[in-house]
Each structure stands twice: as C-alpha cells, then as structure tokens.
Design a protein around this motif. Sequence first.
Motif, short mmCIF file in Angstrom:
data_model
loop_
_atom_site.label_atom_id
_atom_site.label_comp_id
_atom_site.label_asym_id
_atom_site.label_seq_id
_atom_site.Cartn_x
_atom_site.Cartn_y
_atom_site.Cartn_z
N HIS A 269 23.17 53.07 41.96
CA HIS A 269 22.41 52.28 40.98
C HIS A 269 21.74 53.12 39.91
O HIS A 269 21.30 52.58 38.89
CB HIS A 269 21.40 51.36 41.67
CG HIS A 269 20.39 52.04 42.53
ND1 HIS A 269 19.46 52.95 42.06
CD2 HIS A 269 20.11 51.92 43.86
CE1 HIS A 269 18.69 53.36 43.04
NE2 HIS A 269 19.05 52.77 44.15
N GLY A 270 21.61 54.43 40.12
CA GLY A 270 21.15 55.32 39.06
C GLY A 270 19.66 55.55 38.98
O GLY A 270 19.22 56.42 38.22
N VAL A 271 18.85 54.79 39.72
CA VAL A 271 17.39 55.02 39.74
C VAL A 271 17.16 56.10 40.80
O VAL A 271 16.96 55.79 41.97
CB VAL A 271 16.60 53.75 40.07
CG1 VAL A 271 15.10 54.02 40.04
CG2 VAL A 271 16.96 52.63 39.11
N GLU B 248 18.24 63.24 33.58
CA GLU B 248 17.76 61.90 33.21
C GLU B 248 18.19 60.91 34.30
O GLU B 248 19.13 61.17 35.06
CB GLU B 248 18.35 61.49 31.86
CG GLU B 248 17.99 62.42 30.72
CD GLU B 248 16.49 62.44 30.41
OE1 GLU B 248 15.80 61.44 30.71
OE2 GLU B 248 16.02 63.46 29.89
N TYR B 249 17.52 59.79 34.37
CA TYR B 249 17.83 58.79 35.38
C TYR B 249 17.52 57.41 34.82
O TYR B 249 16.84 57.28 33.79
CB TYR B 249 17.01 59.04 36.65
CG TYR B 249 15.51 58.97 36.44
CD1 TYR B 249 14.80 57.79 36.64
CD2 TYR B 249 14.80 60.08 35.99
CE1 TYR B 249 13.43 57.73 36.42
CE2 TYR B 249 13.44 60.02 35.76
CZ TYR B 249 12.76 58.85 35.97
OH TYR B 249 11.41 58.79 35.74
N GLU B 250 17.99 56.38 35.46
CA GLU B 250 17.71 55.01 35.03
C GLU B 250 16.25 54.67 35.29
O GLU B 250 15.74 54.94 36.38
CB GLU B 250 18.61 54.01 35.77
CG GLU B 250 20.10 54.17 35.50
CD GLU B 250 20.46 53.87 34.06
OE1 GLU B 250 19.76 53.05 33.42
OE2 GLU B 250 21.44 54.46 33.56
N HIS B 251 15.59 54.08 34.30
CA HIS B 251 14.18 53.74 34.44
C HIS B 251 13.96 52.26 34.78
O HIS B 251 12.83 51.77 34.72
CB HIS B 251 13.42 54.11 33.16
CG HIS B 251 13.16 55.58 33.05
ND1 HIS B 251 11.89 56.11 33.02
CD2 HIS B 251 14.00 56.64 32.99
CE1 HIS B 251 11.96 57.43 32.92
NE2 HIS B 251 13.23 57.78 32.91
N LYS B 252 15.02 51.60 35.14
CA LYS B 252 14.90 50.22 35.63
C LYS B 252 16.17 49.87 36.39
O LYS B 252 17.24 50.45 36.16
CB LYS B 252 14.69 49.24 34.48
CG LYS B 252 15.84 49.20 33.48
CD LYS B 252 15.55 48.21 32.36
CE LYS B 252 16.71 48.18 31.36
NZ LYS B 252 16.43 47.22 30.26
N ASP C 24 19.29 47.83 36.97
CA ASP C 24 20.16 47.10 36.05
C ASP C 24 20.21 45.62 36.43
O ASP C 24 20.50 45.27 37.58
CB ASP C 24 21.56 47.71 36.11
CG ASP C 24 22.43 47.28 34.93
OD1 ASP C 24 22.31 46.13 34.48
OD2 ASP C 24 23.22 48.13 34.46
N SER D 274 12.84 43.95 33.59
CA SER D 274 13.32 44.32 34.92
C SER D 274 12.22 44.16 35.96
O SER D 274 12.06 44.99 36.84
CB SER D 274 13.85 45.76 34.92
OG SER D 274 14.50 46.07 36.14
#
Length: 534
Positions: free
Chosen positions: A101-103, A128-132, A134, A164
């Motif tokens: 999921h990338g977080v 870097e990473y997902e900040h929410k 998806d 989100s």
Amino acid sequence: MKLSYYTKILAYFFLPVVFFSCKAGLTKETHQESKRPNVLVIIADDLGAHDLSTTNSKYYETPNIDQIASEGFQFDQGYASCQVCSPSRASIMSGKFTANHGVTDWIGAASGERWRRAKQFTKLLPPEYEHKLDTSFVTMPEAFRDQGYETFFAGKWHVGGEGSLPEDHGFNTNIGGYDVGSPHGGYFSPYNNPKLEDGPQGENLSMRLANETIQFMKGNKEKPFFACLSFYAVHSPIQTTEEKWKKYKDKAVEAGVAEEGYKMGEVLPMRQQQDNPVYAGLLESMDEAIGNVLSSLDELGLAENTIIVFTGDNGGVVSGDSWSTSNLPLRGGKGYQYEGGLRVPFLMKVPWMNQKGKKNDTPVISTDFYPTLLDLAGLDLLPEEHSDGVSLVPLMEGKEIEERPLIWHYPHYGNQGGKPVSVIRKGNWKLIHFYEDSHDELYDLSKDAGESNDIYASNEKVGQSLNKELFDYLKQHNAKYPTVDPEYSEADAQKYLKRVGVDRKVILEEKRLEMLSDDFDPNNNWWGSQRIID
C-alpha cells in the motif's frame, strides 16, 4: 463455490431445527445465527505484547481485556504489520503489507533530504512514502458497508488527512479520527481534537471514546454494524490520575524497585522493567473503558451476536517517546525490527464458537483480520483487496493453514532507534535485511524468541532463500529503498549517539525513581484529571 464459515455454521444450526423442531419454532441459537453478526474491532496504540495480564504481565492489570481472551481465542504469535503506527493501521484497513500500500512510515515523518533536519546524523536518507491510504483500495469497513452494515469509527486514525479520513474509507460516522497520531490535548478534556467535541473539564479520553461507541451501538442494535474503537492510549504523552499513579507506585515499591531500569541499546537506552506507574494507570483507564463497552453489549442483548477483535498497532515503547514499558523477554520495541517491535496482543471472540480461552501459536498478522471477519460474517471475500491476509477461521476450528511468508518493509529510521530494514518470517525462520550495510540476520524463533543468536552463517542456504523470497515480493510491489547520504559524518554521528545514549540514560534513571517516589507531582492538577465530572 466455497462456502464461508458463516454460511456453513448457519446450515449446521438451521437444518436440524427445521427437521426436529418445526412446531417449536427456531431455537435461540438458530435465531442468533440467522442474523448477521456485528463486528467490534478494538485497537490499542503502542501496546506491548506482554502488557496484559493474559500475556503474562505481573504488573499491569487488565481484567476486561483478559475477559475477551478467556471467552475467546488468543493468538500467541500475533504480529502488527509494521513497527510504527500509520503503516500498521493502513494494513489493518487494506489487508495489504506496507510495501503493497506504500504507507511505509508514520505519516508526517521526514524523508529524503528533509530527514537531515531531524539531526540524527544517519548513514542513509529514507525514501519518500505515501502520506495517505489510497482511496482506490476497497477497505475492510467499505466491504462491510457495501454489504449492508452500518459503520462507525472512534479514536485514532493517522492514516491520512483531508480526502483520506475514516469517512473517506467506508466509515459512516467518524468521531475523533484525523491526521494526527497522538492526543494533542492529552488524555483529559479539553482534547484539542477537531473531530471530537470537548467534554466536561477533566473527562477521560479513553472513556469518552468508549461512551461514543456505546451510544452508536444503542442506536444501531436492530441492524448489523461494524465498529472500530481505536484508542489513542497508550501512546505518549502518558498521563493518569493521582489515584491510579499511587496504586501502581505502591505496587512497584512493594515488589521491590530494581536498581537499574535501563540498559543501553545500539542507539538509545532501553527500558528493562515494567514499573512505570503512570503508564500502568493509563493502561488501566483504557481497560476500564473497554469494560464499559463489554457490559453495554450484554445490556443491549448484543453480546451473543458480536464478534470482538482486540489488537495493537505496534510493539510497546521501550525507547524514545515516553520510555513506557518493557517487552522482555522479547527484544526491542516500537520502531524496531525485532519481536518486541512487531509482536502485539491478538485476541478474537466469536460467541458461537467453542473457544473459551483457547490459544494458538501459528504466526498470524493484522492483514488477516480483513478476510477473517468477512468470512465469519458470511460476507463475500475480496481476495484482490486483502491480498496479504488469509482467513484464520480454520485455526479457530482446530485445523491448520498453509505456511506463508509474513513480510515487513520499513526503509526508515525510527524515532525509537530502529534502522531501515525489510523482514520476512516463514515458519520458525525470521530474516532481517539491514540497508545500512546490506547484511542479513537470521533467527530460529522456535529456539530463540529473544533473537539473541544470529545463525545466518551456519544456515546460509536458508538465509539466501528467504532473502530471495523477500526481495521478489518487494520488487513485485515496486518498493522504495533508502539511499546513501553523501553528507554523512561519522564524527557528528558519534557525538549524537553519546548525547542520546549514555548521557540520556542517567537522566532517565533519575526520572524513573522520581516517578516512584512518594512526592512525585507532575503538575498542579495531574493533567487536569482532578476536575473530573461524572
């Protein structure tokens, strides 16, 4: 078509009743099984694997959480999906491992060159990473909502901000959940929470979240519901009442205060004792709040038709934050790749199953909740969504599940001293890959649960096989990795380590004894708790 667990148990109860009891009508059990079960998921924040009486703590008192275990099923090797909160919570909701999921870090943590501002002087720059989370993912609450359930969320979210939030991921009601991960106003009203109206001065946050959950259940007792009670406790800042502090201070003193409370880890001092009376009081308050919820389920006539889950989002805090607890004999804690950072309480109560305190030591993980709860509720499973989870119903029936890899991807530095790693566990083997120097550690957890003996050198073929399986998965999901910081200074790093290590340990030891002294007084009104209005 494969029948769900709920469908099978419905047939088991219903058909004999039709054959033998047509004149008498449906039995009580059959009536319960003909009605879709409710689901209550309870998540504690930063709770250690051994912080409950039922998981062998001799200091903390958690009778209500223990009741869930004694009436249900306890997985003794239950894992969070990450050693810090946001990734783990995103995995609970999505059924996906963090690389999927990338977080991959707590939302708000610095990455890339911005990481240097933290002044931890590390060798690598985290990616870097997902900040929410998806919103294209169909989350667990969405799956329940879309199949006829009323959905409710109360408490800590920290899986994204506007766009989100809980209401963007399938919850019809959201009370208290937003992008922040700690209780900004503390554990007593006023809360300083834009999603939670303040209560009377001194109202307890954990009890308030429980009461909001109870009100929701009262208003929805005639239809199936999916509720998530996600406590901010026991995250820092740890706070309690004077009464509870005194209870646990006396208990620690009576047991005998250890001369040393901390030992040096690789980066920070690590707490060795469960003797923090403020943390113990905070934990007891959460347990009391859970007790009110359990009592209300009984009073509303919902207990026999409500599935209950209790778990944590990562291991207990032994270093950094408030240095709250000890996870021994497990190694490490929150932020770390070792068992103390990943293992959590993992309890499930399914009223119509003959569980009653049964235990299982199969390795299971929080991504399993999604398919398990759908299966138990008789709803359609969504294997493309909860792709990194499996239904645990066979284990609760006394059967086995196929051995599978559990994977963690945390390419970041933890505030608690943890380093960028990826981890795989398969069977009893656990391999940790460290990105700073690309070395691997290997442990046989059946013989070494405390991870004290790295046996990679004597089991190189096993290690190589696990490494390949781990990185095949990471490649499949386009995982991101840390990079070398060209500005790294070994001299600056050593100065930092001395300041936060040896020097900090002296201060921590003094504060620990101060907290256990008779004249401990954190402020002039115990964080506002003395003004509690019932």
